[in-house]
Write an enzyme that holds these catalytic residues in place. Structure first.
Site, PDB file in Angstrom:
ATOM      1  NE  ARG A  98      70.593  28.751  22.113  1.00  0.00           N
ATOM      2  CZ  ARG A  98      70.319  30.026  21.860  1.00  0.00           C
ATOM      3  NH1 ARG A  98      69.940  30.415  20.660  1.00  0.00           N
ATOM      4  NH2 ARG A  98      70.429  30.934  22.825  1.00  0.00           N
TER       5      ARG A  98
ATOM      6  CD  GLU B  77      75.508  28.616  16.963  1.00  0.00           C
ATOM      7  OE1 GLU B  77      75.841  29.632  17.587  1.00  0.00           O
ATOM      8  OE2 GLU B  77      74.336  28.336  16.685  1.00  0.00           O
TER       9      GLU B  77
ATOM     10  CG  HIS C  68      73.404  32.434  16.851  1.00  0.00           C
ATOM     11  ND1 HIS C  68      73.673  31.454  17.785  1.00  0.00           N
ATOM     12  CD2 HIS C  68      72.259  33.043  17.291  1.00  0.00           C
ATOM     13  CE1 HIS C  68      72.753  31.482  18.742  1.00  0.00           C
ATOM     14  NE2 HIS C  68      71.886  32.445  18.457  1.00  0.00           N
TER      15      HIS C  68
HETATM   16  C1  DGY Z   1      68.994  34.090  22.141  1.00  0.00           C
HETATM   17  O1  DGY Z   1      68.576  35.038  22.776  1.00  0.00           O
HETATM   18  O2  DGY Z   1      68.732  32.932  22.471  1.00  0.00           O
HETATM   19  C2  DGY Z   1      69.846  34.382  20.957  1.00  0.00           C
HETATM   20  O3  DGY Z   1      69.928  33.250  20.122  1.00  0.00           O
HETATM   21  C3  DGY Z   1      71.245  34.802  21.392  1.00  0.00           C
HETATM   22  O4  DGY Z   1      71.741  33.872  22.264  1.00  0.00           O
END
Ligand code: DGY
Length: 324
Positions: A243, A272, A290
């Site tokens: 993240r 993002e 992403h």
């Molecule tokens: C997750 O599953 O965390 C992916 O990054 C999509 O949000």
């Protein structure tokens, strides 16, 4: 509840998932795929029995405070759930589920993709060729960094990190080191050729590649800050498929500009879909939008897992993937 449960689905989902949702529930789909505003999320909590949300929905304490609220479950499409205020959901008795397991391989594949891309300068090479600049093969052209046999440092050793270790160790002969406050058993670590380190700092000092695999929580926010970038080796690379919040993006830019680290491969960002402009202009940075779980198979499996959680919720059964 009379009739079929109402489920607001906040984004367009793969067709087989939408079909399953429509068959099982009074599903309010989003064919235009426009992200819901805060007000629309609040309204959805008032009108639906459950929401199927994604990483782009900010289900904050404020949103969850809407009165009167009808929805009892927020079924998140994703393994991460930092878009939802979990404490607020818990306090208000709103259940939250996620979709673990099914995206492990796709995300691990993408972490390895980024690692290889940034080490072997493939994004840069493609831009070079497409830009018409390629003058032909030569022994010193666009030399990258060797990957096989190097040391990969994993920050966090959960499912996705283990799948990365599996690929890196057994596929590329990499030495794996990791730090996780909740480490896997010695047997599991040994099967991945992975050695624990007592601190994150040790991993950062030793690794040729550092790949982040911890959840985004208040504790891990800006885990990779200026001091920690300073511990990495100047020839080391950062990979982030976890993240954006885990990395202080300004500190990363500073570290790259000062050549304190060699490069970065990023799939996730602090704000993002905005990406710090300085990163976009750097050739030693690979930037993906992403895409960690973005395969047809995985996105269908994630959707079906969310459907299963919804079905269990409405059947009064324990959720398969309860977060709270
Ligand atoms: C997750 O599953 O965390 C992916 O990054 C999509 O949000």
């Amino acid at each position: 509840m009379s009739g079929r449960p109402v489920v607001v689905v906040t984004r367009r989902l793969p067709e087989p998932v939408q079909q399953a949702l429509t068959q099982a529930f009074d599903a309010r789909l989003n064919p235009d795929d426009r992200p819901l505003t805060t007000d629309a999320l609040r309204a959805a909590l008032q009108q639906a029995d459950a929401l199927l949300t994604t990483v782009t929905d900010k289900v904050t304490a404020d949103v969850l405070a809407v009165e009167p609220r009808r929805a009892g479950l927020v079924a998140n499409f994703g393994v991460g759930f930092n878009n939802i205020d979990i404490e607020a959901a818990k306090a208000r008795g709103v259940a939250v589920s996620n979709t673990p397991d099914v995206l492990t391989d796709a995300t691990a594949d993408l972490a390895i993709t980024l690692l290889l891309m940034v080490a072997r300068r493939t994004g840069e090479g493609e831009r070079h060729l497409r830009g018409g600049q390629w003058a032909g093969w030569r022994p010193t052209h666009m030399l990258g960094t060797h990957v096989t046999g190097k040391t990969l440092g994993l920050v966090g050793m959960g499912r996705i990190a283990r799948a990365v270790a599996q690929r890196a160790h057994h596929g590329f002969g990499m030495k794996i080191i990791f730090h996780d406050p909740y480490p896997p058993s010695a047997d599991v670590a040994a099967s991945l050729g992975a050695e624990p380190r007592a601190t994150l700092e040790e991993v950062l000092r030793e690794a040729d590649f550092v790949s982040l695999h911890c959840p985004a929580t208040p504790e891990t926010r800006h885990l990779m800050n200026r001091e920690r970038f300073g511990l990495m080796r100047p020839d080391a690379f950062l990979v982030n498929t976890a993240r954006g919040d885990v990395v202080d993006e300004a500190a990363l830019v500073e570290a790259l500009q000062a050549a304190r680290i060699a490069g970065a491969g990023l799939d996730v960002y602090e704000k993002e879909p905005q990406v710090t402009q300085a990163l976009v202009s750097m050739d030693n940075v690979v930037l993906l939008p992403h895409l960690g779980s973005a395969t047809h198979e995985t996105r269908v499996a994630m959707g079906m897992r969310a459907v299963e959680n919804l079905q269990r919720f409405f059947a009064g059964q324990p959720l398969r993937d309860r977060v709270v």
